[in-house]
Design a protein around this motif. Structure first.
Motif, PDB file in Angstrom:
ATOM      1  N   LEU A  48       0.831  -1.203   0.000  1.00  0.00           N
ATOM      2  CA  LEU A  48       0.000   0.000   0.000  1.00  0.00           C
ATOM      3  C   LEU A  48       0.867   1.254   0.000  1.00  0.00           C
ATOM      4  N   ASN A  49       1.873   1.289   0.856  1.00  0.00           N
ATOM      5  CA  ASN A  49       2.754   2.455   0.888  1.00  0.00           C
ATOM      6  C   ASN A  49       3.496   2.646  -0.433  1.00  0.00           C
ATOM      7  N   LEU A  50       3.943   1.551  -1.032  1.00  0.00           N
ATOM      8  CA  LEU A  50       4.611   1.650  -2.328  1.00  0.00           C
ATOM      9  C   LEU A  50       3.661   2.179  -3.397  1.00  0.00           C
ATOM     10  N   HIS A  51       2.408   1.699  -3.365  1.00  0.00           N
ATOM     11  CA  HIS A  51       1.426   2.135  -4.351  1.00  0.00           C
ATOM     12  C   HIS A  51       1.121   3.615  -4.198  1.00  0.00           C
ATOM     13  N   VAL A  52       0.885   4.044  -2.976  1.00  0.00           N
ATOM     14  CA  VAL A  52       0.589   5.454  -2.732  1.00  0.00           C
ATOM     15  C   VAL A  52       1.773   6.327  -3.160  1.00  0.00           C
ATOM     16  N   ALA A  53       2.971   5.947  -2.763  1.00  0.00           N
ATOM     17  CA  ALA A  53       4.156   6.738  -3.112  1.00  0.00           C
ATOM     18  C   ALA A  53       4.323   6.846  -4.625  1.00  0.00           C
ATOM     19  N   GLY A  54       4.176   5.724  -5.330  1.00  0.00           N
ATOM     20  CA  GLY A  54       4.362   5.741  -6.776  1.00  0.00           C
ATOM     21  C   GLY A  54       3.245   6.453  -7.509  1.00  0.00           C
ATOM     22  N   ALA A  55       2.004   6.070  -7.222  1.00  0.00           N
ATOM     23  CA  ALA A  55       0.872   6.621  -7.957  1.00  0.00           C
ATOM     24  C   ALA A  55       0.674   8.101  -7.677  1.00  0.00           C
ATOM     25  N   ALA A  56       0.799   8.514  -6.426  1.00  0.00           N
ATOM     26  CA  ALA A  56       0.620   9.926  -6.094  1.00  0.00           C
ATOM     27  C   ALA A  56       1.714  10.779  -6.730  1.00  0.00           C
TER      28      ALA A  56
END
Length: 202
Positions: A48-56
């Protein structure tokens, strides 16, 4: 008039992208209201943290890629912004693919978001490859497709705000938006690209 409407559309797109990106970063900080269903994802840690960091980050960097004066006058800035965007998409896509399989909304949501992740990565890699080959017209078209998929983060939230007002349960709305957050975006982009090709050929 057309140029003015294009600027207004870009401004609205950029504003929504920045707003969603900044709000999404709250998951990295663990502050504010956090969606319980997202926190219950079976693969939340660390994806989740990786997704948020990348997508945002992709949402923040993406709109700047379509600023013509920046490309022409500051090509080095454009290239670094593009690398940041592409890296964000790939990190966001890979982690999003994993998260799709842990969704609490069932197989429909998994299918929609996993498909989005795969196509998002593929369009971004294709755009990057064409830039390296200096095929800039094709690069631009594929970058537009890529950002249409990045913008799914915005259309997802808009849909989740609107569909329940029409009487749909939040769960059904979420399942529907697993596909509706990105397929219409791609259709609109393909129509716009076809129109541009028609004008160029006229």
């Amino acid at each position: 008039m057309l140029q003015l409407s294009n600027r207004l559309a870009w401004s609205l797109m950029a504003l929504l992208s920045v707003a969603v990106a900044l709000v999404s970063y709250r998951y990295l900080l663990g502050i504010g209201p956090l969606a319980p269903d997202i926190l219950r994802n079976a693969f939340r840690n660390p994806w989740l943290n990786l997704h948020v960091a990348g997508a945002a980050t992709a949402l923040l960097a993406g709109p700047g890629q379509f600023v013509g004066p920046l490309r022409r006058l500051r090509p080095q800035v454009h290239r670094w912004l593009g690398r940041t965007y592409a890296a964000g998409c790939i990190v966001g896509g890979l982690s999003g693919f994993v998260l799709a399989w842990g969704s609490t909304a069932g197989p429909i949501a998994t299918a929609g978001f996993a498909s989005l992740a795969v196509i998002w990565i593929a369009t971004t890699v294709q755009a990057w490859r064409l830039a390296l080959q200096r095929r800039f017209a094709e690069h631009r078209a594929w970058m537009i497709r890529s950002f249409a998929l990045t913008f799914a983060a915005v259309t997802l939230r808009l849909g989740l705000a609107v569909l329940p007002l029409a009487g749909m349960s939040m769960l059904d709305a979420y399942r529907a938006m697993a596909f509706l957050s990105w397929i219409p975006n791609l259709i609109v982009v393909e129509l716009l690209l076809a129109r541009q090709r028609g004008l160029a050929a006229a």
